[in-house]
Design a protein around this motif. Structure first.
Motif, PDB file in Angstrom:
ATOM      1  N   THR A  35      45.355  40.062  42.001  1.00  0.00           N
ATOM      2  CA  THR A  35      45.042  41.490  41.982  1.00  0.00           C
ATOM      3  C   THR A  35      44.877  42.042  43.393  1.00  0.00           C
ATOM      4  O   THR A  35      45.372  43.125  43.710  1.00  0.00           O
ATOM      5  CB  THR A  35      43.764  41.740  41.158  1.00  0.00           C
ATOM      6  N   THR A  38      48.300  42.336  45.035  1.00  0.00           N
ATOM      7  CA  THR A  38      49.030  43.471  44.467  1.00  0.00           C
ATOM      8  C   THR A  38      48.503  44.775  45.036  1.00  0.00           C
ATOM      9  O   THR A  38      49.281  45.670  45.407  1.00  0.00           O
ATOM     10  CB  THR A  38      48.904  43.473  42.928  1.00  0.00           C
ATOM     11  N   TYR A  39      47.193  44.912  45.141  1.00  0.00           N
ATOM     12  CA  TYR A  39      46.593  46.117  45.707  1.00  0.00           C
ATOM     13  C   TYR A  39      47.026  46.308  47.164  1.00  0.00           C
ATOM     14  O   TYR A  39      47.334  47.420  47.572  1.00  0.00           O
ATOM     15  CB  TYR A  39      45.060  46.031  45.616  1.00  0.00           C
TER      16      TYR A  39
END
Length: 175
Positions: A35, A38-39
């Motif tokens: 995550t 991806t951010y």
């Protein structure tokens, strides 16, 4: 003869709990890492997009100002600096757009205040055409913009992305 067995217990042993908790923690850490990566990619993409949009709008504004300029002069070269001076039909102010090869920065000034408009503009080419009276009748600008200033490219890392922008307009003389 009956053998006595200890009664069966329902539940998990401490070893089973530790193994299952370790597996769960590994999966959660992997999900959090994924995550976060991806951010970071989305944030970098947004920054590139915002940089390109801002530079494109600035180029369109400069092109429009040149199109409707009543007086327009261009001086300089790609290797040092460009200065575009113009007076528009809306006011008698002379607007000065200046790009420096040393600072890679485009500024605009009204003779009193100067504002930095685009930074990391690593190349700025201008081509002009003149009419019979020697006035500029067409102006073409090509920009090369460093989208990730300050990013250090390590060994094997891709170079910083470069955006190329171009615009051209005929100059309408309306006095």
């Amino acid at each position: 003869m009956k053998l006595l067995r200890p009664p069966r217990r329902n539940g998990f042993t401490i070893v089973e709990l530790l193994i299952s908790m370790t597996i769960a923690i590994i999966l959660l850490v992997g999900a959090l890492y994924s995550t976060a990566e991806t951010y970071a990619v989305v944030r970098q993409g947004d920054a590139r997009l915002n940089t390109q949009v801002h530079a494109r709008r600035t180029l369109e504004r400069l092109t429009k100002d040149c199109r409707y300029a009543t007086t327009l002069t261009v001086a300089g070269s790609e290797s040092t600096t460009w200065t575009i001076s113009m007076t528009t039909g809306l006011s008698e102010k002379t607007w000065i757009w200046q790009w420096s090869a040393e600072s890679d920065e485009l500024t605009v000034s009204d003779g009193v205040d100067t504002e930095s408009v685009v930074v990391k503009l690593t190349a700025f080419e201008i081509e002009t055409e003149t009419n019979e009276s020697g006035d500029i009748s067409k102006i073409t600008m090509n920009w090369r913009l460093d989208e990730n200033p300050g990013k250090l490219a390590g060994k094997g890392a891709p170079p910083d992305p470069i955006a190329k922008l171009a615009a051209s307009t005929w100059v309408r003389k309306s006095s």
